[in-house]
Design a protein around this motif. Sequence first.
Motif, PDB file in Angstrom:
ATOM      1  N   PRO A  66      40.406   4.863  14.097  1.00 46.12           N
ATOM      2  CA  PRO A  66      40.685   4.671  15.516  1.00 46.12           C
ATOM      3  C   PRO A  66      40.478   5.953  16.305  1.00 46.12           C
ATOM      4  O   PRO A  66      40.615   7.038  15.767  1.00 46.12           O
ATOM      5  N   THR A  67      40.156   5.809  17.568  1.00 43.59           N
ATOM      6  CA  THR A  67      39.972   6.977  18.426  1.00 43.59           C
ATOM      7  C   THR A  67      41.318   7.575  18.778  1.00 43.59           C
ATOM      8  O   THR A  67      42.354   6.933  18.652  1.00 43.59           O
ATOM      9  N   SER A  68      41.289   8.817  19.255  1.00 45.48           N
ATOM     10  CA  SER A  68      42.553   9.463  19.615  1.00 45.48           C
ATOM     11  C   SER A  68      43.240   8.735  20.761  1.00 45.48           C
ATOM     12  O   SER A  68      44.458   8.772  20.877  1.00 45.48           O
ATOM     13  N   ALA A  69      42.463   8.031  21.615  1.00 44.61           N
ATOM     14  CA  ALA A  69      43.056   7.291  22.728  1.00 44.61           C
ATOM     15  C   ALA A  69      43.945   6.156  22.226  1.00 44.61           C
ATOM     16  O   ALA A  69      44.861   5.731  22.911  1.00 44.61           O
ATOM     17  N   ALA A  70      43.682   5.656  21.010  1.00 48.40           N
ATOM     18  CA  ALA A  70      44.482   4.574  20.443  1.00 48.40           C
ATOM     19  C   ALA A  70      45.790   5.084  19.839  1.00 48.40           C
ATOM     20  O   ALA A  70      46.668   4.297  19.511  1.00 48.40           O
ATOM     21  N   VAL A  71      45.912   6.391  19.696  1.00 48.98           N
ATOM     22  CA  VAL A  71      47.113   6.996  19.122  1.00 48.98           C
ATOM     23  C   VAL A  71      48.109   7.237  20.251  1.00 48.98           C
ATOM     24  O   VAL A  71      47.749   7.807  21.281  1.00 48.98           O
ATOM     25  N   PRO A  72      49.373   6.816  20.081  1.00 45.77           N
ATOM     26  CA  PRO A  72      50.344   6.989  21.166  1.00 45.77           C
ATOM     27  C   PRO A  72      50.643   8.451  21.466  1.00 45.77           C
ATOM     28  O   PRO A  72      50.670   9.291  20.561  1.00 45.77           O
ATOM     29  N   ARG A  73      50.851   8.739  22.744  1.00 48.70           N
ATOM     30  CA  ARG A  73      51.271  10.078  23.147  1.00 48.70           C
ATOM     31  C   ARG A  73      52.719  10.295  22.695  1.00 48.70           C
ATOM     32  O   ARG A  73      53.506   9.365  22.628  1.00 48.70           O
ATOM     33  N   TYR A  74      53.036  11.543  22.429  1.00 49.49           N
ATOM     34  CA  TYR A  74      54.391  11.906  22.001  1.00 49.49           C
ATOM     35  C   TYR A  74      55.439  11.316  22.943  1.00 49.49           C
ATOM     36  O   TYR A  74      56.411  10.719  22.508  1.00 49.49           O
ATOM     37  N   GLY A  75      55.228  11.465  24.242  1.00 46.03           N
ATOM     38  CA  GLY A  75      56.195  10.995  25.228  1.00 46.03           C
ATOM     39  C   GLY A  75      56.340   9.489  25.286  1.00 46.03           C
ATOM     40  O   GLY A  75      57.331   8.983  25.807  1.00 46.03           O
ATOM     41  N   ASP A  76      55.374   8.761  24.742  1.00 44.55           N
ATOM     42  CA  ASP A  76      55.437   7.300  24.740  1.00 44.55           C
ATOM     43  C   ASP A  76      56.108   6.746  23.493  1.00 44.55           C
ATOM     44  O   ASP A  76      56.360   5.540  23.408  1.00 44.55           O
ATOM     45  N   LEU A  77      56.381   7.609  22.524  1.00 46.55           N
ATOM     46  CA  LEU A  77      57.070   7.160  21.314  1.00 46.55           C
ATOM     47  C   LEU A  77      58.536   6.890  21.629  1.00 46.55           C
ATOM     48  O   LEU A  77      59.139   7.567  22.474  1.00 46.55           O
ATOM     49  N   PRO A  78      59.138   5.916  20.953  1.00 47.15           N
ATOM     50  CA  PRO A  78      60.574   5.685  21.155  1.00 47.15           C
ATOM     51  C   PRO A  78      61.374   6.930  20.756  1.00 47.15           C
ATOM     52  O   PRO A  78      60.967   7.674  19.856  1.00 47.15           O
ATOM     53  N   GLU A  79      62.492   7.136  21.400  1.00 47.90           N
ATOM     54  CA  GLU A  79      63.348   8.285  21.097  1.00 47.90           C
ATOM     55  C   GLU A  79      63.731   8.315  19.619  1.00 47.90           C
ATOM     56  O   GLU A  79      63.814   9.388  19.016  1.00 47.90           O
ATOM     57  N   SER A  80      63.936   7.149  19.028  1.00 53.03           N
ATOM     58  CA  SER A  80      64.306   7.090  17.609  1.00 53.03           C
ATOM     59  C   SER A  80      63.208   7.678  16.717  1.00 53.03           C
ATOM     60  O   SER A  80      63.491   8.235  15.660  1.00 53.03           O
ATOM     61  N   VAL A  81      61.952   7.588  17.144  1.00 51.76           N
ATOM     62  CA  VAL A  81      60.830   8.168  16.395  1.00 51.76           C
ATOM     63  C   VAL A  81      60.695   9.647  16.739  1.00 51.76           C
ATOM     64  O   VAL A  81      60.547  10.494  15.844  1.00 51.76           O
ATOM     65  N   ARG A  82      60.756   9.987  18.038  1.00 46.60           N
ATOM     66  CA  ARG A  82      60.620  11.393  18.449  1.00 46.60           C
ATOM     67  C   ARG A  82      61.670  12.276  17.783  1.00 46.60           C
ATOM     68  O   ARG A  82      61.395  13.408  17.425  1.00 46.60           O
ATOM     69  N   SER A  83      62.866  11.744  17.606  1.00 47.96           N
ATOM     70  CA  SER A  83      63.945  12.556  17.027  1.00 47.96           C
ATOM     71  C   SER A  83      63.699  12.891  15.559  1.00 47.96           C
ATOM     72  O   SER A  83      64.320  13.810  15.028  1.00 47.96           O
ATOM     73  N   THR A  84      62.791  12.186  14.896  1.00 47.85           N
ATOM     74  CA  THR A  84      62.492  12.462  13.493  1.00 47.85           C
ATOM     75  C   THR A  84      61.346  13.463  13.329  1.00 47.85           C
ATOM     76  O   THR A  84      61.103  13.941  12.220  1.00 47.85           O
TER      77      THR A  84
END
Length: 77
Positions: free
Chosen positions: A1-19
């Motif tokens: 997949p292209t990088s555009a298909a990868v979610p931005r850090y800020g769009d990840l749920p907080e439960s994922v960002r915290s890990t």
Amino acid sequence: PTSAAVPRYGDLPESVRSTLPAISVQGVTWSENPALRHLIVNGRVLQEGQSIGPEHVLEQIGRDGSVLNHRGQRYRI
């Protein structure tokens, strides 16, 4: 997949960002030539495919952001 298909850090749920490990990006150099691409993270100059830390890899450096992978969770910064 292209990088555009990868979610931005800020769009990840907080439960994922915290890990995700904390990182500090100080700079980036992008070039058509992948060998000349660099990302400065936590004071280290890295190229695509290099490790940021345990189970944390810099997969791709793009014009519009870089793709990181931590334990299978891909995200774009």
